[in-house]
Write an enzyme that holds these catalytic residues in place. Structure first.
Site, PDB file in Angstrom:
ATOM      1  CB  CYS A  96      -0.931   0.005   1.209  1.00 33.07           C
ATOM      2  SG  CYS A  96      -1.934  -1.485   1.385  1.00 33.07           S
ATOM      3  CG  HIS A 147      -1.378   3.056   4.397  1.00 33.57           C
ATOM      4  ND1 HIS A 147      -1.322   1.759   3.928  1.00 33.57           N
ATOM      5  CD2 HIS A 147      -0.717   3.031   5.580  1.00 33.57           C
ATOM      6  CE1 HIS A 147      -0.682   0.998   4.789  1.00 33.57           C
ATOM      7  NE2 HIS A 147      -0.299   1.754   5.796  1.00 33.57           N
TER       8      HIS A 147
END
Length: 558
Positions: A97, A153
């Site tokens: 991610c 993130h």
């Protein structure tokens, strides 16, 4: 007069009929908002120079998990948008991610931002370094309105790391890597739990109605499009949580997938069906509010699928978190009325860092000479079918991940320590060193049973101590024939290229946990905990204490 009256009546009847047909053909579902029913074209005379940019990033979608790659999961929206646009069939991202998101937003490899190891954990005092210029910041410079909806993130330990401080006019979404799709709570470890849904810089308690995140994010996108003036350029970054674990979906999306025995695959299929419908509703909103004709829609997964969580990368090897093709070769396409070669397939090399310079150039922005980018402008490659300016990709060099016990400088011909996890692509060749990660091929029949079944997986038993692999990816995209022993000269050339890249790397940023990150200390919410003022106060106190000590020591000496 009678003729005129008849014609007027027919005209009214045709308008009513057309309105009814447009109303009836509207699909409801994920993210449907009231009044979002008629497709309207933009007002005449609207400026068309700077395109509206919509970047949709899916989470953990496997390479096979789209209809046009042969999946049993139905994705009619993605199939149609890709078929009418340009499919990217030699397109690469990062295996996890944070790395993919950081490279998208900066146009730089991980080794040049210090994020080359793993991901940013919720409890780490870490974020995308503040000295990196971001894509939304560059777009704002040339008049774009910039909005982010979905998963960030990229760190949040201090306020300066938040999306609204990194170039976005607005942010609605989550800061962490995952969480519950309905409650938006996330536990990083036992007892370290908190709420993770934000509206700009504050917890979005008032905007949380327990709606499934895919639908909630789509409704937010529709609201943004409805309130913005389509004559002014907009950048929309939609980073859906789906189809990342936990595997959750509204019940009605399971309808077509009752026959899938594997519960994880069944849930994953329902999640992807909901995501596909949500993207349909985003596209309808672009048409309704007058953006579509001057828009560029980019769709990408952030990394490969995770078979243990329902994702499939077949026929590619490996999974999310690995440098095999199944971890880094992604589903991707561009859909836009502005494309010259619509309905085509691009097999040229494209990487996620390329979106930064490509989109800034399309937006008529300027890329500063002092910004050392790793991405290339690939618009002509995608739109016109020209050759890609890219000939290589540094997939990564992770100096912390050295789990290959038998790796050595000797195995790397004295050029490279093969204990280090690294991977590089140069033209047709791909080299991997260290431990590349889970290396099975997971065929569709692996999902035929109620639980995960590795008996169906294909494996290769490598000779003990192997730490170097070489593949001709063009001829062997499934990485079945290791050519490292047959072509030692090519291995040496690629090891030298790795060494050259490594000389430009910045130190790794991977700090230990900070106990102040616990949401219990922050009103039960995951959010910035590092206070610059506190640090200054502490340093001022320590300076004062040092002065007092010095004066005491002077008195004693006297």
């Amino acid at each position: 007069r009678m003729v005129a009256a008849v014609l007027a009546g027919l005209s009214l009847l045709s308008l009513l009929t057309c309105g009814y047909l447009a109303w009836g053909s509207r699909r409801g579902g994920a993210g449907e908002a009231p009044g979002n029913l008629l497709a309207e074209e933009p007002a005449a005379g609207a400026p068309r120079s700077q395109p509206h940019i919509v970047f949709i990033l899916a989470d953990d979608q496997g390479f096979r998990d789209v209809g046009y790659h042969g999946s049993e999961i139905r994705t009619p929206t993605l199939d149609k948008l890709a078929a009418e646009g340009v499919k990217l069939e030699n397109y690469y991202v990062q295996p996890m991610c944070t790395p993919s998101r950081s490279q998208l937003i900066t146009g730089k490899y991980q080794i040049h931002t210090g994020l080359q190891h793993s991901i940013i954990r919720p409890t780490q005092p870490n974020c995308l370094p503040l000295d990196n210029v971001t894509l939304p910041q560059k777009l704002k410079e040339v008049g774009y309105s910039t909005h982010m909806v979905g998963k960030w993130h990229l760190g949040f330990y201090r306020r300066e790391c938040m999306p609204t401080q990194r170039g976005f006019d607005s942010f609605f979404g989550s800061l962490l890597g995952s969480g519950d799709y309905y409650t938006h709570f996330k536990c990083d470890s036992p007892g370290i739990c908190g709420y993770d849904l934000y509206e700009n810089d504050n917890a979005a308690w008032d905007h949380d109605n327990g709606i499934y995140s895919t639908q909630m994010y789509t409704q937010k996108v529709q609201q943004i499009l409805a309130s913005h003036n389509p004559r002014k350029p907009i950048f929309l970054y939609i980073a859906y949580q789906a189809v990342h674990s936990p595997l959750q979906a509204p019940g009605r999306y399971f309808e077509h997938y009752r026959s899938i025995n594997n519960i994880n695959r069944r849930r994953y299929a329902a999640m992807l069906a909901c995501l596909d419908e949500a993207i349909n509703n985003v596209t309808l909103a672009l048409r309704k509010y007058g953006y579509y004709e001057n828009s560029i829609i980019i769709y990408s997964s952030d990394n490969g699928g995770q078979p243990m969580a329902g994702g499939s990368n077949w026929p590619l090897r490996g999974s999310k978190g690995t440098y095999w093709e199944g971890g880094i070769r992604a589903v991707g396409f561009v859909h836009s009325p502005l494309l010259k070669n619509k309905g085509s397939v691009c097999k040229e090399l494209v990487h996620i860092t390329d979106w930064f310079p490509t989109l800034i150039t399309l937006a008529e922005g300027q890329i500063d000479e002092d910004i050392q980018l790793d991405g290339y402008d690939v618009w002509e490659t995608i739109s016109e079918g020209r050759r890609s300016p890219r000939v290589d990709i540094l997939h990564n060099i992770d100096p912390i991940y050295t789990k290959a016990k038998n790796g050595s400088w000797a195995a790397g011909y004295g050029i490279w320590n093969t204990a280090i996890q690294s991977a590089i692509r140069v033209n047709h060749w791909k080299l991997l060193t260290g431990n590349p990660g889970y290396s099975d091929w997971v065929p569709p029949q692996a999902f035929s049973n109620a639980g995960p079944n590795r008996w169906h997986n294909e494996r290769v038993s490598w000779s003990a101590g192997k730490t170097v692999w070489l593949f001709n990816i063009t001829a062997d995209p499934y990485e079945r024939v290791d050519l490292s022993a047959r072509h030692p000269d090519v291995v040496k050339q690629l090891l030298r290229r790795l060494s050259q890249f490594n000389k430009t790397a910045v130190p790794v940023r991977y700090p230990p946990k900070d106990p102040r990150s616990n949401p219990k200390l922050n009103g039960g919410v995951w959010g910035p905990w590092f206070k610059e003022d506190e640090k200054k106060k502490k340093s001022d106190k320590s300076k004062g204490a040092n002065k007092q000590k010095k004066s005491k020591n002077k008195k004693k000496a006297n």
